[in-house]
Design a protein around this motif. Structure first.
Motif, short mmCIF file in Angstrom:
data_model
loop_
_atom_site.label_atom_id
_atom_site.label_comp_id
_atom_site.label_asym_id
_atom_site.label_seq_id
_atom_site.Cartn_x
_atom_site.Cartn_y
_atom_site.Cartn_z
N LEU A 218 0.84 -1.20 0.00
CA LEU A 218 0.00 0.00 0.00
C LEU A 218 0.87 1.24 0.00
N SER A 219 0.46 2.23 -0.78
CA SER A 219 1.25 3.45 -0.86
C SER A 219 0.85 4.44 0.20
N GLN A 220 -0.48 4.50 0.49
CA GLN A 220 -0.90 5.45 1.52
C GLN A 220 -0.77 4.81 2.88
N LYS A 221 -0.12 5.49 3.78
CA LYS A 221 0.09 4.93 5.10
C LYS A 221 -0.87 5.59 6.07
N GLU A 222 -2.04 4.99 6.22
CA GLU A 222 -3.01 5.53 7.18
C GLU A 222 -3.19 4.49 8.27
N LEU A 223 -4.04 4.79 9.24
CA LEU A 223 -4.31 3.81 10.27
C LEU A 223 -5.01 2.61 9.65
N PRO A 224 -4.78 1.42 10.18
CA PRO A 224 -5.42 0.23 9.59
C PRO A 224 -6.94 0.37 9.50
N ALA A 225 -7.58 0.90 10.53
CA ALA A 225 -9.04 1.02 10.48
C ALA A 225 -9.47 1.95 9.36
N GLU A 226 -8.70 3.03 9.17
CA GLU A 226 -9.03 3.96 8.08
C GLU A 226 -8.83 3.29 6.74
N ALA A 227 -7.78 2.46 6.64
CA ALA A 227 -7.52 1.77 5.38
C ALA A 227 -8.66 0.82 5.05
N LEU A 228 -9.15 0.10 6.06
CA LEU A 228 -10.26 -0.82 5.82
C LEU A 228 -11.51 -0.06 5.43
N ARG A 229 -11.77 1.03 6.13
CA ARG A 229 -12.96 1.84 5.84
C ARG A 229 -12.90 2.39 4.43
N ARG B 223 -10.58 -5.61 16.42
CA ARG B 223 -9.44 -4.74 16.16
C ARG B 223 -8.95 -4.95 14.73
N ILE B 224 -8.41 -3.88 14.19
CA ILE B 224 -7.88 -3.95 12.83
C ILE B 224 -6.40 -3.64 12.87
N PHE B 225 -5.60 -4.56 12.35
CA PHE B 225 -4.14 -4.41 12.29
C PHE B 225 -3.70 -4.41 10.84
N GLY B 226 -2.54 -3.85 10.61
CA GLY B 226 -1.89 -4.02 9.31
C GLY B 226 -0.77 -5.04 9.48
N LEU B 227 -0.42 -5.70 8.38
CA LEU B 227 0.60 -6.74 8.48
C LEU B 227 1.45 -6.78 7.22
N SER B 228 2.74 -6.81 7.41
CA SER B 228 3.63 -7.17 6.32
C SER B 228 4.51 -8.28 6.85
N SER B 229 4.19 -9.52 6.52
CA SER B 229 4.93 -10.66 7.09
C SER B 229 6.38 -10.66 6.65
N LEU B 230 6.64 -10.20 5.45
CA LEU B 230 7.98 -10.33 4.88
C LEU B 230 8.67 -8.98 4.71
N GLY B 231 7.92 -7.89 4.83
CA GLY B 231 8.51 -6.57 4.63
C GLY B 231 8.63 -6.18 3.18
N LYS B 232 8.55 -7.13 2.30
CA LYS B 232 8.70 -6.86 0.87
C LYS B 232 8.15 -8.05 0.11
N ALA B 233 8.04 -7.90 -1.22
CA ALA B 233 7.59 -9.02 -2.03
C ALA B 233 8.77 -9.94 -2.32
N LEU B 234 8.51 -11.24 -2.28
CA LEU B 234 9.55 -12.22 -2.62
C LEU B 234 9.10 -13.02 -3.83
N SER B 235 10.07 -13.48 -4.58
CA SER B 235 9.77 -14.33 -5.73
C SER B 235 9.76 -15.79 -5.28
N PRO C 139 -3.28 -0.83 15.71
CA PRO C 139 -4.43 0.04 15.44
C PRO C 139 -4.11 1.54 15.56
N ASP C 140 -3.12 1.88 16.39
CA ASP C 140 -2.79 3.30 16.53
C ASP C 140 -1.73 3.75 15.53
N GLY C 141 -1.34 2.87 14.63
CA GLY C 141 -0.39 3.24 13.59
C GLY C 141 1.05 2.88 13.88
N GLU C 142 1.36 2.55 15.14
CA GLU C 142 2.73 2.16 15.49
C GLU C 142 3.10 0.85 14.82
#
Lengths: 280, 344
Positions: A195-206, A226-238, A260-263
């Motif tokens: 995702l390019s826009q970095k907003e709070l997870p709840a805002e992103a879902l909304r 609760r709504i969280f954001g997740l990047s398991s790998l930090g980047k895309a892998l092939s 949820p608070d963006g941290e």
């Protein structure tokens, strides 16, 4: 304490990578939750761990896959907990929607689960423009459309997720709508790094699934969803070409969750800690 | 009993309603296939005993579908009345598109729907897709039905308690919207007892609140004489039947309202005052947005009209005394609890 987590997510929503990375974090000593001991049989996780160790994405989980791994955990409070962690082909969840039925194998886990973890990958959602989002008028229907449609068009993703949860809640004989506290629900917006826009997870879902967001707000007590954001790998892998940096740093150093608070935190066990903590 | 349709859940022979939404079951392609294949009931797709099936399909409901779904809350029924092409279906489409965008209906927030398939089908007309601009939903056809398709919505109502601003009391409102073909009401206005008017009578009998659509485009156009005659005839028929129920009189395609000749407007207003003295009027331009972005959102009237009607129906329900159950073979009456039968 023994709890059952119901992991919900379609194909390509990041469940398998999270499972692998979560396992890695559970083995670390400074995570919120720790594994008391490695399970006797790593089973399906082994392939994921091997792939990630080589800097490659894991293979697609087969449709028929249905693994359940018992994990003995030490919670932040010091208490011990046993959870059954599942991994399955995401197409099974889509199958529930398309067949409008719940297989018996799923009924028990839907009914017995204490908490639900729902993976949604924002990037693969279809976005519609309509007469309200784009201020344009309607035109008269074409002649071929003057007879009503026989087949129903595919649903929007928001309607899909609402209907999916309605079906699962019905399976639990749960009243809909109602502000529930059980099962506890965590929505994980996966592949956050896409995702390019970095907003709070709840805002992103909304923003991507407004109808579904309203459904959640109306059907869960706010303290239990609760709504969280997740990047398991930090980047895309092939799947085929190893990522050298990823190999060198190791999977344990990659990936983060967005609170949820963006941290952001590298501790991928934090969402699970919230999901499993005893409700007061 | 020979089931004439290969669709497992279609009981067209029993209640005349084709589950595929086909207004004339005779020409539904699934029925045609069944007749060709000469299917016996045993040959139809087997019930899958290893799967649980929820009691809703997502398609619009018929009266008998409702009871198993909403037994814990009494649903409110709103009937959309008005001539063909008055904008009833477009109103519904716009209502759902607003909800889909996350907009609430004033204090009413989306909470659930058992007819998302029906709503999505409508919404499709209002969406952009490659090579396909948004277009008006097609004419709601008369077909063989005797009861209208019902679209379901559940709302969560958040209201602050007046004596305690910190406390929020949330309640649920379940709503069924009946989108019936305009011809039903044209017919009913002429001959309320005719068999062709059965569908309109059903709505008038069961509805808790009414949205009456006044088509400004028709009332300003070259056929306005006929349009106003039909409207007044409908008002004459409707007035005595409304009783205590709230009526929202919705002027649709309101950008044409200024073009309605004064004489016509006077005739309509006179009839409205006589027949529906307690109505509230709304002006909407759903589906034809005002190009001026600073003006009030054209779909704002859609939300205001629905919210007002829901508020009024709830107030009316509180005012009515509890009445003993009313026995009727119509399953929709199962939880209506009305002691006074309203004639259709």
């Amino acid at each position: 304490m023994s709890k059952t987590v119901l992991v919900l997510g379609g194909p390509d929503t990041g469940k398998t990578h999270f499972t692998g990375q979560l396992y890695g974090r559970l083995m670390l000593t400074d995570s919120a939750i720790k594994l008391l001991s490695a399970p006797d049989d790593l089973g399906a996780i082994q392939q994921v761990l091997d792939s990630l160790g080589e800097g490659r994405a894991a293979d697609h989980t087969p449709i028929a896959a249905d693994h359940r791994m018992p994990w003995e955990l030490r919670m932040p409070s010091g208490a011990e907990a046993t959870i059954i962690w599942p991994d399955y082909g995401g197409e099974q969840l889509q199958g529930i929607f398309h067949s409008r039925s719940v297989p018996v194998s799923w009924v028990d886990r839907v009914r017995d689960s204490d908490c639900w973890l729902l993976f949604i990958r924002p990037l693969i959602l279809r976005q519609f423009e309509d007469i309200l989002t784009r201020r344009r008028g309607l035109v008269a229907a074409s002649a071929s459309e003057l007879t009503p449609k026989i087949a129903l068009k595919p649903w929007s993703d928001a309607a899909y997720y609402v209907e999916l949860l309605q079906i699962l809640l019905w399976t639990r004989h749960a009243e809909v709508p109602a502000q529930r506290r059980s099962p506890r629900l965590l929505v994980m917006l996966s592949c956050w790094d896409e995702l390019s826009q970095k907003e709070l997870p709840a805002e992103a879902l909304r923003a991507v699934l407004p109808l579904f967001y309203e459904f959640l707000a109306s059907n869960w007590d706010s303290s239990c969803c609760r709504i969280f954001g997740l990047s398991s790998l930090g980047k895309a892998l092939s799947k085929t070409e190893p990522d050298q940096d990823f190999q060198d740093l190791g999977p344990d150093q990659q990936g983060y969750v967005v609170m949820p608070d963006g941290e952001r935190s590298p501790d991928l066990t934090v969402p699970l800690a919230w999901l499993l903590e005893d409700q007061t | 009993m020979k089931r004439p349709c290969i669709q497992r859940d279609c009981y067209v022979s029993e209640d005349g309603i084709c589950q595929m939404g086909e207004p004339n079951a005779e020409v539904c392609k699934f029925r045609e296939e069944a007749i060709e294949a000469d299917l016996e009931p045993e040959a139809s797709p087997a019930v899958q005993w290893d799967r649980l099936h929820p009691p809703w399909t997502g398609r619009a409901l018929s009266g008998s579908d409702v009871a198993p779904l909403v037994g814990h809350a009494r649903p409110l029924l709103i009937g959309l009345l008005g001539s063909s092409d008055a904008g009833k279906t477009t109103y519904l489409m716009t209502s759902y598109l607003r909800l889909h965008q996350g907009c609430s209906v004033e204090a009413y927030r989306f909470a659930a729907s058992y007819t998302l398939g029906g709503w999505e089908n409508l919404a499709d007309y209002g969406r952009f897709s490659p090579g396909q601009p948004p277009r008006f939903p097609p004419h709601t056809s008369s077909g063989l039905e005797r009861t209208p398709g019902l679209l379901h919505l559940a709302f969560r109502l958040e209201k602050l308690e007046s004596h305690d601003m910190a406390a929020q009391k949330a309640t649920t409102v379940e709503l069924l919207l009946a989108d019936a073909p305009g011809e039903w009401f044209d017919q009913w206005a002429i001959a309320s007892d005719a068999s062709a008017s059965a569908g309109a009578r059903w709505i008038i009998r069961h509805t808790d609140g009414i949205m009456l659509f006044l088509d400004c485009d028709a009332l300003a156009g070259s056929q306005r004489g006929g349009a106003v005659t039909k409207l007044i005839r409908l008002l004459d028929r409707l007035g005595p039947k409304v009783m205590e129920r709230p009526v929202a009189a919705i002027w649709s395609k309101a950008d044409r309202y200024p073009d309605i000749p004064n004489a016509i407007r006077v005739r309509i207003e006179t009839a409205l005052i006589l027949r529906l003295p307690d109505r509230k009027e709304f002006f909407i331009r759903a589906g034809n947005p005002d190009p001026d972005p600073e003006s009030d959102a054209p779909e704002g009237g859609v939300a205001a009209s629905m919210a007002w009607l829901l508020d009024e129906i709830k107030l009316q329900t509180i005012r009515m005394a509890a009445s003993p159950p009313f026995k009727s073979p119509d399953p929709f009456f199962a939880y209506r609890g009305r002691s006074t039968e309203r004639a259709g």
